[in-house]
Design an enzyme around this catalytic site. Sequence first.
Site, mmCIF file in Angstrom:
data_model
loop_
_atom_site.group_PDB
_atom_site.id
_atom_site.type_symbol
_atom_site.label_atom_id
_atom_site.label_comp_id
_atom_site.label_asym_id
_atom_site.label_seq_id
_atom_site.Cartn_x
_atom_site.Cartn_y
_atom_site.Cartn_z
ATOM 1 C CE LYS A 134 -4.184 -2.085 1.668
ATOM 2 N NZ LYS A 134 -3.769 -3.490 1.943
HETATM 3 C C1 LIG Z 1 -4.469 -4.533 1.364
HETATM 4 C C2 LIG Z 1 -3.719 -5.787 1.164
HETATM 5 C C3 LIG Z 1 -4.166 -6.761 0.263
HETATM 6 C C4 LIG Z 1 -5.446 -6.621 -0.498
HETATM 7 O O1 LIG Z 1 -5.377 -5.612 -1.496
HETATM 8 P P1 LIG Z 1 -6.723 -5.006 -2.107
HETATM 9 O O2 LIG Z 1 -6.273 -3.919 -2.999
HETATM 10 O O3 LIG Z 1 -7.516 -4.492 -0.932
HETATM 11 O O4 LIG Z 1 -7.431 -6.090 -2.803
HETATM 12 C C5 LIG Z 1 -3.381 -7.887 0.093
HETATM 13 N N1 LIG Z 1 -2.237 -8.070 0.784
HETATM 14 C C6 LIG Z 1 -1.783 -7.149 1.666
HETATM 15 C C7 LIG Z 1 -0.528 -7.422 2.414
HETATM 16 C C8 LIG Z 1 -2.498 -5.971 1.884
HETATM 17 O O5 LIG Z 1 -2.033 -5.061 2.751
#
Ligand SMILES: *Cc1c(COP(=O)(O)O)cnc(C)c1O
Length: 499
Positions: A118
């Site tokens: 993220k």
């Molecule tokens: C947020 C997250 C996801 C999921 O991603 P989305 O965009 O919400 O589908 C998967 N793995 C990790 C480690 C995350 O932080």
Amino acid sequence: MNKTRSKNMMGNYTSTRNNKIKTTFSNAVLQGISENGGLFVPINLHPLSLEVLLELSYQEMAIAILKAFIDDFEEEEIANCVRKAYSHTFSTSNVVVINPLADATLLELYHGPTSAFKDVALQLLPQFMQTAKHKHQIKEDTYILTATSGDTGKAALEGFKNIEGIQVICLYPNQLVSKIQEKQMLTTQGKNTHVYAVKGNFDDCQRMVKEVFNDSSFNKKCLDHNIQLSSANSINIGRLCPQVVYYFYTYCQLVKNKTIQLGDEINFVVPTGNFGNILAGYYAKKLGLPIHQLICASNKNDVLTDFIRTGTYNRNREFHKTISPSMDILVSSNVERFIYECCTQDSNRVKECMDDLTKTGSYSLLPDELELLKKEFKSYTADDKMTKQTIHSCFNKTNRIIDPHTAVALNCYKQYQDETQDKTHTVILSTASCYKFPTDVVQAILGITLSEEEAILSIKKNSSEEIPTNINALITMDDVYPNIIKQDELRDKILERMK
Ligand SMILES: *Cc1c(COP(=O)(O)O)cnc(C)c1O
């Protein structure tokens, strides 16, 4: 809404629930979510030339791709945002790292300041917001409301900390995030960051935020106090476009290292929660990236797998706490953006589905819509047992230690291969560092249960990867305690800050 927002009627963005709305990227980013809960979507995406992108660095490629999404920034403004976001914050100059993993490719997206993917988007979003506020001469403070299943919260807090004119309020489900995730959030240094643990699960946190956004009298009250509300969740379009970049970048790297030839199709497997990351892959495909199959990997909260197989989205089911907590979600917000595509951009139809979801907890696609969904996505599920087995066997076969989210993706990739015999080159998105979930990872590879700190050191012994700086720093910090709130207290917490 706000005076500056209604003025600009041109632009490349509309709302999934009202396609009469036309607005610009900067308005969409500032607003976060559209009137009556709709999400902003790009109206036109024109294919890009891969030949042109091939020779670019990550940052140059980011500028080229963001230009396709951003209709009202100068190129120099985009370049500035990219430079500020990516120049010093990632431990690798190219933001992401690409490594072979058995017959596939592992795309490591976790080399940012909070060790989860993220960061890639949440280092850029604050820059977009500042640029947009400047453009519209907005003097009001912006309050960013963020619901997190674990990783968004810390990434948002890091991205926005100490940014002028912005306050961040972050909600996470009490006791449903990992100890490390919680400590990461509670130890954020910024003067403008506020973190609350909610009595409830992630969906409750997300609903609290959406309710406040949709409460027009509360929004008016905020504006009277010179405060605008916005979102750092992937409902904000400014979160999605930065993620499109690494799909292209990976493809170009694979061409350059001769794993594939220019024009070949590849697959991506995406560990999915809110459907943001995989939707970015779909947008990459719309921009001309040769993608054969996007594979959606779910954990035991398999609402998306059922949806993609049956066309019925049904959130009326048990919520499971898993070892991949960032994917513990039953209402995946970004699915709405794909529904908009499925029903040929008919916003009334989207509204019908979303109203059904609110009223009954479920909705069903029509046969034509389901066909489109199935064409674009395959979906598989891996529960905790399968996830741990995959972490174990991956370590045994390749010496790589992967985190549980990545392991869900790798397990689903095997299921896909078994089912289809597809030999297309496949990229597994690795969304978090294994050091973020040390206890479960060590459980999986060594079969022993250690404290978080012991587990981190044990991973270090078995891995060639260094302990990320931010996680190393946590080990020496004192324990911190959450500020727990009830589900109806978010408005009060915002009001408290206004005084
Ligand atoms: C947020 C997250 C996801 C999921 O991603 P989305 O965009 O919400 O589908 C998967 N793995 C990790 C480690 C995350 O932080």
